[in-house]
Design an enzyme around this catalytic site. Structure first.
Site, PDB file in Angstrom:
ATOM      1  CG  ASP A   1      -1.847   1.164   1.271  1.00  0.00           C
ATOM      2  OD1 ASP A   1      -1.448   2.280   0.889  1.00  0.00           O
ATOM      3  OD2 ASP A   1      -3.007   0.968   1.659  1.00  0.00           O
ATOM      4  CG  HIS A   2       1.097   4.490  -3.012  1.00  0.00           C
ATOM      5  ND1 HIS A   2      -0.186   4.159  -3.346  1.00  0.00           N
ATOM      6  CD2 HIS A   2       1.160   5.832  -3.105  1.00  0.00           C
ATOM      7  CE1 HIS A   2      -0.865   5.260  -3.618  1.00  0.00           C
ATOM      8  NE2 HIS A   2      -0.074   6.302  -3.483  1.00  0.00           N
TER       9      HIS A   2
ATOM     10  CG  HIS B   1      -4.423   4.565  -0.192  1.00  0.00           C
ATOM     11  ND1 HIS B   1      -3.516   3.544  -0.338  1.00  0.00           N
ATOM     12  CD2 HIS B   1      -4.732   4.961  -1.456  1.00  0.00           C
ATOM     13  CE1 HIS B   1      -3.300   3.331  -1.627  1.00  0.00           C
ATOM     14  NE2 HIS B   1      -4.025   4.159  -2.323  1.00  0.00           N
TER      15      HIS B   1
HETATM   16  C1  BG6 Z   1      -4.131   5.022  -5.842  1.00  0.00           C
HETATM   17  C2  BG6 Z   1      -5.520   5.139  -6.402  1.00  0.00           C
HETATM   18  O1  BG6 Z   1      -4.041   3.919  -4.996  1.00  0.00           O
HETATM   19  O2  BG6 Z   1      -3.842   6.193  -5.079  1.00  0.00           O
HETATM   20  C3  BG6 Z   1      -5.655   6.366  -7.258  1.00  0.00           C
HETATM   21  O3  BG6 Z   1      -5.792   3.992  -7.190  1.00  0.00           O
HETATM   22  C4  BG6 Z   1      -5.223   7.596  -6.476  1.00  0.00           C
HETATM   23  O4  BG6 Z   1      -6.986   6.532  -7.711  1.00  0.00           O
HETATM   24  C5  BG6 Z   1      -3.863   7.381  -5.849  1.00  0.00           C
HETATM   25  O5  BG6 Z   1      -5.178   8.678  -7.381  1.00  0.00           O
HETATM   26  C6  BG6 Z   1      -3.512   8.510  -4.922  1.00  0.00           C
HETATM   27  O6  BG6 Z   1      -2.170   8.366  -4.525  1.00  0.00           O
HETATM   28  P1  BG6 Z   1      -1.347   9.627  -4.061  1.00  0.00           P
HETATM   29  O7  BG6 Z   1      -0.031   9.079  -3.636  1.00  0.00           O
HETATM   30  O8  BG6 Z   1      -1.269  10.552  -5.233  1.00  0.00           O
HETATM   31  O9  BG6 Z   1      -2.122  10.236  -2.928  1.00  0.00           O
END
Ligand code: BG6
Length: 443
Positions: free
Chosen positions: A130-131, A193
């Protein structure tokens, strides 16, 4: 496109380094279900082990369409690629697997995927990514809470009025209609997230900074969130879909008019909800969550609002405009933390105003924040799964989300409220929080 051309054009990498990097990349093409392809891949890896002295270590990274996951996992098992290559002497090589989201579409499919993985890999080989967990500012929630003595004594229902978690994006769905149509905001952002951030904000102090202790505490938070009953979903969850409006001042089309979207789509591009962590620490403290595409700006933050003082010394006129103490952890952009406090406005009158105490990463540290994926891939290579999602966390999180999506399925299309692109979501979401005598903390 050649990979070398996709490397950053700035001066961080010289041509020689790019050349060396590109010469270490190999491509082995196969269909996902072709066992011979996996054998070819195994042969290539064995050959490279010998030539490049890579020690037999393998990291498989599944950034593949979710419907292909089962096949790939099964074939990795059948071909023997999931097992460490035997090494000479006492040197043991490792094999690990990273899976990208979406990890399942609901609890049943996530459980099935977990079972399929467990049939082939040990849990400590599996890295569910989960990034958000790779973001410095998300990890800083742990540091903020447990490396400072002054906040933790206040971090409970005695002093905290409520918590808000916001994941706002100014962009629409871009070219991802096929994926987004089946997922919607709740599966795309909240299930993973938001739940991860919430579990860090809500968890008890872990005994140690290691994968098991941290994840044990995180999963307890998710377990303490009860599945919502359909009538609670009606009251506590609002979904919305953007109509035509603006994105950063430019015209934006309605979701239903996006390329590849069903013109009658009921997929939510926005969701606001109220949850409770039902345990001793958080009893009766609502957690308000909001996420949406095409909101006025990109901003992810956690706001902890403290209770008002028990006895007010100042008159309502003197405290007009004074907001309760609010601690905001800004995850992005302008990464940092700020605390709103009341201060006396200089002068003869006893007038109070809200001021900000804060730190930003930019001012405090003169270093560029690494990309979330850099950190996570490096952690996987060293075998540290602290920032990856454990099997039970995924399943607990889906349990909560399923209770909402199942109620929506029965509720019908009229409960998807429109909001114009470039605004803060449907007015029904304002009612959700205002009914409780509170308001959204818009950045
Ligand atoms: C991804 C979603 O996991 O996270 C996207 O699939 C979203 O829809 C993105 O735009 C948001 O990531 P960050 O790092 O830009 O907040």
């Amino acid at each position: 496109m050649c990979i070398r051309d996709s490397l950053p054009a700035d001066d961080k990498l010289d041509d020689q380094a790019k050349q060396t990097f590109a010469s270490q990349l190999f491509y082995c093409r196969s269909n996902f279900d072709d066992i011979d392809g996996y054998k070819r891949l195994g042969d290539l890896l064995n050959k490279l082990d010998k030539e490049e002295h890579t020690g037999g270590n393998r990291l498989f990274y599944l950034a593949t369409p979710p419907e292909t996951d089962s096949t790939i996992i099964e074939q990795l098992g059948k071909s023997g690629l999931s097992k460490p290559v035997q090494q000479d002497g006492d040197k043991q090589s490792w094999v690990r697997l990273i899976t990208e989201k979406p990890f399942g579409h609901d609890l049943a499919s996530a459980k099935k995927l977990n079972q399929e993985l467990a049939a082939v890999f040990q849990e400590d080989q599996i890295f569910r990514i989960d990034h958000y967990m790779g973001k410095e500012t998300v990890q800083n929630i742990i540091a903020f809470r447990f490396a400072n003595g002054i906040f933790e004594p206040l971090w409970n229902q005695k002093y905290i009025d409520h918590i808000q978690i916001l994941v706002a994006e100014s962009l629409g769905i871009g070219s991802r209609s096929e994926y987004y149509e089946t997922e919607g905001a709740i599966r795309d952002i909240v299930q993973n997230h938001v739940m991860q951030v919430l579990s860090l904000v809500g968890m008890e102090p872990p005994a140690d900074y290691n994968a098991n202790d941290i994840r044990d505490e995180k999963v307890k938070v998710l377990r303490a969130i009860k599945a919502l009953q359909p009538e609670e979903v009606n009251l506590r969850v609002v979904r919305g879909q953007y109509t035509a409006g603006t994105e950063d001042g430019k015209p934006a089309v309605a979701y239903k008019e996006e390329h590849g979207v069903n013109p009658a789509s009921t997929t939510e591009t926005y969701v606001a909800l109220k949850l409770f962590i039902e345990n001793w620490r958080w009893s009766d403290v609502p957690v308000y969550i909001r996420t949406g595409k095409h909101l006025p700006k990109r901003s992810t933050e956690v706001t902890v609002q403290f209770k008002r003082v028990p006895h007010q010394l100042y008159t309502p006129t003197e405290t007009q405009g004074l907001v309760p103490n609010r601690l905001t952890m800004r995850i992005q952009p302008d990464e940092g933390i700020s605390l709103k406090i009341g201060a006396k406005v200089p002068g003869a009158a006893s007038k109070l105003s809200t001021v900000d105490m804060g730190f930003t990463y930019n001012d405090a540290f003169d270093i560029e924040l690494p990309d979330a994926y850099e950190r996570l891939i490096a952690d996987c290579i060293v075998g540290d799964s602290t920032l990856f999602i454990r099997r039970d966390e995924i399943e607990e999180s889906w349990r909560i989300i399923d209770s909402i999506t199942e109620a929506w399925q029965k509720a019908g299309a009229e409960t998807v409220y429109p909001y114009a692109a470039g605004t803060w979501g449907p007015k029904e979401a304002d009612v959700l929080i205002e009914r409780d005598g509170r308001e959204w903390d818009n950045p």
